[in-house]
Design an enzyme around this catalytic site. Structure first.
Site, PDB file in Angstrom:
ATOM      1  N   GLY A  12      -2.674   4.743   7.651  1.00  0.00           N
ATOM      2  CA  GLY A  12      -1.278   4.811   8.077  1.00  0.00           C
ATOM      3  C   GLY A  12      -0.321   4.464   6.941  1.00  0.00           C
ATOM      4  N   ASP A  13      -0.700   3.476   6.131  1.00  0.00           N
ATOM      5  CA  ASP A  13       0.122   3.094   4.979  1.00  0.00           C
ATOM      6  C   ASP A  13       0.234   4.266   4.007  1.00  0.00           C
ATOM      7  OD1 ASP A  13       0.044   0.554   6.105  1.00  0.00           O
ATOM      8  OD2 ASP A  13      -1.572  -0.139   4.790  1.00  0.00           O
ATOM      9  N   ALA A  14      -0.900   4.925   3.752  1.00  0.00           N
ATOM     10  CA  ALA A  14      -0.919   6.049   2.815  1.00  0.00           C
ATOM     11  C   ALA A  14      -0.078   7.202   3.357  1.00  0.00           C
ATOM     12  CB  ALA A  14      -2.359   6.509   2.574  1.00  0.00           C
ATOM     13  N   ASN A  66       0.835  -1.213   0.000  1.00  0.00           N
ATOM     14  CA  ASN A  66       0.000   0.000   0.000  1.00  0.00           C
ATOM     15  C   ASN A  66       0.867   1.260   0.000  1.00  0.00           C
ATOM     16  OD1 ASN A  66      -2.443  -1.369   0.072  1.00  0.00           O
ATOM     17  ND2 ASN A  66      -2.697  -1.202   2.287  1.00  0.00           N
ATOM     18  N   SER A  67       1.836   1.304   0.909  1.00  0.00           N
ATOM     19  CA  SER A  67       2.700   2.489   1.034  1.00  0.00           C
ATOM     20  C   SER A  67       3.481   2.741  -0.254  1.00  0.00           C
ATOM     21  CB  SER A  67       3.681   2.327   2.198  1.00  0.00           C
ATOM     22  OG  SER A  67       2.978   2.238   3.421  1.00  0.00           O
TER      23      SER A  67
END
Length: 345
Positions: free
Chosen positions: A299-301, A70-71
């Site tokens: 949080g990943d973003a 995701n990140s």
């Protein structure tokens, strides 16, 4: 600023590629499967029937996920330079794996998956109630990543090419050998190595392996719950996120090239950044409750947005701004997804 050519493969991620099986569920479902909101766990025997029940009872969406993936995808989206990011992890030889590969490639990420012959592609149950999410990961093929894959010349070339690395704490349970090779390479070559606390269970039950790699971490990301768990596990006897962030930033480092910066998100509360023994707080972009779809991938973003500016050598303030922008976009959508182009400057 570096030209786009210089961004080729500048950021490398390694982690557990999972297909999110996401649904708005109810409190009864949470209770039945002993699920707490704002938590992330590995599936146990008792959770296995959950995935089928979700798809039969609720309106389920299938979304490519996995924290690190995701990140990396968000960083790629923010950078808008195809191939600026690379990613490795393990998938199964099945339709979910194919879908994931298609998704990540379409996002512009250079993915080098290890494809496991025996296990199906990993999945993650995303249970949403009132916009808050809980994650229950069934790693399956993601758990089969082997350091031998990393050592193959075509894969190690991605490590050589990158100047920044991001690995979520979840990968500590899968391939510490791989993390060791990457973190040691980063330290030896003055590159920037970053990780995430990722979940309370990582801080509690994978404390030793997490501690082993802490000296290599130039940036440590996490949220307030994870930070407090980290503090408790290390006997610091403080719940004060600012104090904890400072303490984490002051733990020993493998090399003196980069200082350590701790970046702790707190949902709607300000982001806490600790470096040089001082804390700065940055407000997030406010969002009316009715616009919140779910916090899955928030949080990943944030990390993806942050890293997209870090690789451009922008200030910490710019990095945090980009992180807040990206997470604000993602929480207004289902899963870690985003529109075609970012609107960030």
């Amino acid at each position: 600023m570096a030209s786009s050519a210089n961004y080729d493969g500048i950021l490398l991620g390694m982690g557990n590629p999972l297909l999110d099986i996401s649904a708005v569920v109810d409190d009864e479902f949470l209770t039945k499967y002993d699920i707490k909101l704002n938590n992330a766990i590995l599936a146990e025997e008792k959770h296995l029937p959950m995935y089928d029940e979700m798809s039969s009872k609720f309106n389920v969406e299938y979304i490519a996920g996995g924290a690190t993936q995701n990140s990396i995808k968000v960083a790629q989206w923010m950078l808008q330079t195809p191939g600026a990011t690379s990613y490795m992890g393990s998938i199964g030889k099945d339709k979910y794996g194919e879908a994931m590969k298609k998704d990540a490639t379409a996002a512009g990420v250079n993915v080098h998956y290890y494809e496991d012959e025996s296990a199906p592609t990993g999945t993650c149950g995303v249970c949403v109630v009132g916009g808050e999410r809980s994650l229950i990961a069934n790693l399956s093929a993601a758990n089969c990543y082997k350091v031998d894959h990393l050592k193959k010349p075509e894969n190690w070339a991605l490590v050589e090419k990158a100047k920044f690395y991001y690995i979520a704490g979840f990968f500590l349970t899968v391939s510490p050998e791989s993390i060791q090779l990457v973190s040691e390479h980063a330290a030896a070559n003055n590159k920037v190595f970053t990780m995430n606390l990722s979940a309370p269970f990582i801080c509690e039950f994978f404390k030793d392996v997490q501690e082993k790699f802490l000296p290599y971490m130039d940036f440590v990301f996490g949220n307030e719950t994870e930070a407090r768990t980290f503090s408790k596990v290390h006997g610091w006897e403080t719940e004060d996120v600012e104090q904890i962030a400072i303490k984490i930033s002051q733990l020993p480092k493998a090399t003196g090239t980069h200082k350590r910066t701790t970046v702790i998100t707190q949902g709607a509360d300000p982001v806490v950044v600790a470096e040089d023994g001082k804390v700065k707080k940055y407000p997030v972009i406010p969002l009316p409750k009715e616009k919140l779809v779910d916090t899955n991938g928030a949080g990943d973003a944030f990390v993806g947005g942050f890293m997209s500016q870090l690789v451009k050598e922008k200030s910490i303030e710019e990095c945090v701004k980009a992180g807040c922008y990206a997470s604000n976009v993602v929480i207004q959508r289902s899963g870690c997804t985003y529109p075609e182009k970012p609107d960030f400057n």
